[in-house]
Scaffold this active site. Structure first.
Site, short mmCIF file in Angstrom:
data_model
loop_
_atom_site.label_atom_id
_atom_site.label_comp_id
_atom_site.label_asym_id
_atom_site.label_seq_id
_atom_site.Cartn_x
_atom_site.Cartn_y
_atom_site.Cartn_z
CG ASP A 192 -23.36 -16.71 28.50
OD1 ASP A 192 -23.28 -15.56 29.01
OD2 ASP A 192 -22.57 -17.11 27.65
CB THR A 193 -28.01 -13.37 27.57
OG1 THR A 193 -28.96 -13.97 28.45
CG2 THR A 193 -28.78 -12.59 26.51
NE ARG A 249 -31.38 -12.72 31.84
CZ ARG A 249 -30.95 -11.66 31.16
NH1 ARG A 249 -31.69 -10.60 31.03
NH2 ARG A 249 -29.74 -11.66 30.62
CG PHE A 288 -29.42 -5.03 32.11
CD1 PHE A 288 -28.53 -6.01 31.75
CD2 PHE A 288 -30.68 -5.41 32.56
CE1 PHE A 288 -28.86 -7.36 31.84
CE2 PHE A 288 -31.03 -6.76 32.66
CZ PHE A 288 -30.12 -7.73 32.29
CE1 TYR A 311 -24.26 -4.80 22.38
CE2 TYR A 311 -24.56 -6.53 24.01
CZ TYR A 311 -23.74 -5.84 23.13
OH TYR A 311 -22.42 -6.20 22.99
#
Length: 196
Positions: free
Chosen positions: A68-69, A182, A153, A155
């Site tokens: 989750d980011t 990531r 993709f 932001y």
């Protein structure tokens, strides 16, 4: 080694498989007949990543990981944070997971704000042989005044990492992967898998 990556996002899958290379063969929930939306309703990135990984593990019994980011903007007290993917939707400014609506709302809320400091944070939850592990990656930077670039993709067109003149969306994927949140979390995951 075969691992299920709990995502339906093909961009994410491509990024992470590119980073992992031949160390592991990734599959998606859909490859195992899981086509429903995986729940992610926890108040933290860690909670969401664990919830998604546990969901896949309970359904398949296979080694898996989920991430989750969140984009955390200083002047907005850490918003959009855990709601990054659906920022506009939870604020009544769009529907679903619209990157365009999310960016528009964020830029609107930062209009006239001098402090544009922000950070991207990714948490990966791995379930390997029934045991749970967490890995975190952070990249600091700032929110630009307008969109720039066509790669990436989310932001990416409005986030410029510290030490670089271009946004994530202006960078080649190889460079972004090397320095991104990531990328950093995945590097920790890879190191763990390599040394176990």
């Amino acid at each position: 080694m075969k691992i299920v990556f709990a995502t339906g996002n093909r961009n994410k899958l491509r990024e992470v498989q590119d980073l992992i290379g031949s160390r592991a063969e990734l599959s998606t929930p859909a490859d195992h007949g899981i086509t429903e939306d995986i729940p992610e309703n926890q108040p933290t990135l860690e909670g969401n990543a664990l919830q998604k990984a546990r969901y896949i593990y309970e359904k398949t019994g296979l080694n898996c990981f989920a991430d989750d980011t969140g984009l955390e903007v200083e002047a907005l007290n850490g918003e959009p944070g855990v709601y990054s993917a659906r920022y506009a939707a939870v604020n009544g400014a769009g529907e679903g997971h619209s990157s365009e609506a999310n960016m528009a709302l964020l830029l609107e809320r930062l209009a006239g704000v001098e402090n544009r400091r922000a950070r991207f944070r990714t948490v990966i939850a791995l379930i390997l042989d029934g045991k749970e592990y967490l890995f975190e990656g952070i990249v600091n930077g700032e929110i630009t005044a307008e969109r720039s670039g066509a790669e990436g993709f989310g932001y990416d067109p409005i986030f410029r990492p510290d030490g670089y003149a271009e946004t994530f969306a202006e960078m080649p994927l190889e460079l972004k992967n090397r320095i991104s949140h990531r990328g950093r979390a995945t590097a920790k995951l890879i190191e763990f898998l390599t040394n176990r």
